[in-house]
Design a protein around this motif. Structure first.
Motif, PDB file in Angstrom:
ATOM      1  N   GLY B 155      54.044  52.126  16.445  1.00  0.00           N
ATOM      2  CA  GLY B 155      53.277  52.306  17.676  1.00  0.00           C
ATOM      3  C   GLY B 155      53.782  51.371  18.767  1.00  0.00           C
ATOM      4  N   CYS B 156      54.080  50.119  18.378  1.00  0.00           N
ATOM      5  CA  CYS B 156      54.599  49.129  19.345  1.00  0.00           C
ATOM      6  C   CYS B 156      55.968  49.569  19.861  1.00  0.00           C
ATOM      7  N   TRP B 158      57.092  52.577  20.009  1.00  0.00           N
ATOM      8  CA  TRP B 158      56.802  53.741  20.842  1.00  0.00           C
ATOM      9  C   TRP B 158      56.405  53.272  22.251  1.00  0.00           C
ATOM     10  N   MET B 159      55.579  52.232  22.328  1.00  0.00           N
ATOM     11  CA  MET B 159      55.144  51.716  23.630  1.00  0.00           C
ATOM     12  C   MET B 159      56.326  51.153  24.410  1.00  0.00           C
ATOM     13  N   LEU B 162      58.317  53.957  25.702  1.00  0.00           N
ATOM     14  CA  LEU B 162      57.573  54.599  26.788  1.00  0.00           C
ATOM     15  C   LEU B 162      57.696  53.818  28.098  1.00  0.00           C
ATOM     16  N   ARG B 178      53.372  62.287  26.445  1.00  0.00           N
ATOM     17  CA  ARG B 178      53.821  61.418  25.352  1.00  0.00           C
ATOM     18  C   ARG B 178      52.862  60.242  25.196  1.00  0.00           C
ATOM     19  N   PHE B 179      52.433  59.710  26.345  1.00  0.00           N
ATOM     20  CA  PHE B 179      51.502  58.590  26.258  1.00  0.00           C
ATOM     21  C   PHE B 179      50.165  59.023  25.654  1.00  0.00           C
ATOM     22  N   ARG B 181      49.609  61.230  23.450  1.00  0.00           N
ATOM     23  CA  ARG B 181      49.776  61.305  21.992  1.00  0.00           C
ATOM     24  C   ARG B 181      49.765  59.898  21.387  1.00  0.00           C
ATOM     25  N   LEU B 182      50.463  58.993  22.073  1.00  0.00           N
ATOM     26  CA  LEU B 182      50.510  57.610  21.596  1.00  0.00           C
ATOM     27  C   LEU B 182      49.103  57.004  21.551  1.00  0.00           C
ATOM     28  N   PHE B 185      47.276  58.268  18.558  1.00  0.00           N
ATOM     29  CA  PHE B 185      47.837  57.604  17.382  1.00  0.00           C
ATOM     30  C   PHE B 185      47.238  56.198  17.247  1.00  0.00           C
ATOM     31  N   TRP B 186      47.133  55.505  18.383  1.00  0.00           N
ATOM     32  CA  TRP B 186      46.653  54.123  18.377  1.00  0.00           C
ATOM     33  C   TRP B 186      45.165  54.065  17.995  1.00  0.00           C
TER      34      TRP B 186
END
Lengths: 106, 208
Positions: B155-156, B158-159, B162, B178-179, B181-182, B185-186
């Motif tokens: 997740g990190c 991914w950030m 992003l 995309r954000f 979805r993130l 997920f978070w």
């Protein structure tokens, strides 16, 4: 489709969810601290607080509702929960039963 | 197939339209992935539950777990879920890019703080002899909790990706989706963590 909330309303939703989550988490930690870490009954309280928090986060953070246009998400979650329940409860049941028959302690 | 990349198929919605109409409809596929991940976690949870007490004479949860650190980790992750939520609101209402980046960076820092504490915890456990190969119980523990940690790590990452994309591609609709979805997920990882502190830590203390 439901009317989209305004920026402030939207933000308030997340903050409400956060406050409720914090309260429920603090309650769970406080219960373990005060009732003790060896008392089996504390887990019932922890489980109830955990389920409450699950509902709070699904509603406020993940925006899962029973609204007509969001039913797909809800159906998916409920179906997955059913599979999950069968797997977890089934495993605990079978392995627990096996432990008893083997005269080992769990 | 990702509806964003296939504008010709009949059921697809173009991303710009989607984000204004109902972004939650477009990310349904991501929900399917998360639910399959949930079942994966469920299996590992079930293994942990059956392994409580299988310490083979090694250290158990009562000696290994640190209440204070657990509390700090929980608060960090819970707060990061809120900051991810604030970033979501900013994206959905198209507020400033700077504010969005600010909240994503805060979320990233909270996530990394959580990971640092978790690794510190694992190191402390190893010092007391709590290593994965010591007992069935510890194998089950290290199969479950670091699995969640690995999700947080991704997740990190991914950030970070992003944030780079916001600078290179701009905060366009594809990046926004995309954000979203993130963020899902978070929040999902936060839910799993509730299961972990309730079952692994509290349950371990009571039954271990």
């Amino acid at each position: 489709m439901a009317k989209e909330p305004t920026f402030a309303q939207h933000l308030r939703l997340y903050i409400t969810g956060y406050i409720l989550s914090i309260v429920l988490t603090l309650a769970a930690f406080a219960a373990v601290l005060t009732i003790g870490r060896d008392n089996k009954s504390v887990l019932i309280l922890v489980a109830l607080l955990g389920v409450a928090q699950l509902v709070v986060q699904l509603k406020y953070f993940l925006n899962v509702t029973t609204q007509r246009d969001r039913r797909d998400n809800l159906a998916l979650i409920l179906f997955s929960s059913l599979i999950l329940l069968i797997i977890v409860l089934g495993t605990v049941w079978i392995m627990g039963n096996l432990a008893v028959r083997m005269h080992t302690t769990m | 197939m990702n509806p964003v990349s296939s504008p010709k198929s009949p059921g697809s919605i173009n991303p710009h339209e989607a984000i204004h109409r109902d972004p939650d409809m477009v990310i349904f596929g991501f929900w399917v992935f998360m639910m399959s991940d949930l079942i994966f976690f469920g299996v590992v949870f079930a293994i942990y539950i059956t392994m409580v007490g299988a310490t083979a004479g090694g250290p158990g949860p009562k000696e290994l777990f640190d209440f204070g650190s657990l509390f700090a980790q929980t608060m960090l992750l819970l707060t990061s879920s809120l900051t991810a939520g604030i970033a979501t609101v900013i994206v959905k209402h198209e507020r400033s890019r700077a504010a969005f980046l600010f909240w994503v960076v805060i979320t990233l820092l909270l996530g990394m703080g959580f990971l640092a504490l978790e690794l510190y915890d694992f190191a402390g456990m190893a010092e007391k002899g709590g290593v994965p190969q010591r007992s069935g119980y510890l194998s089950a523990f290290f199969g479950l909790v670091p699995l969640h940690g690995l999700h947080v790590t991704f997740g990190c990452l991914w950030m970070i990706v992003l944030i780079v994309q916001v600078f290179t591609m701009g905060l366009g609709d594809v990046v926004k989706l995309r954000f979203l979805r993130l963020a899902l997920f978070w929040h999902f990882l936060d839910l799993i963590w509730i299961g972990i502190f309730s079952v692994v830590y509290f349950g371990g203390w009571v039954y271990g």
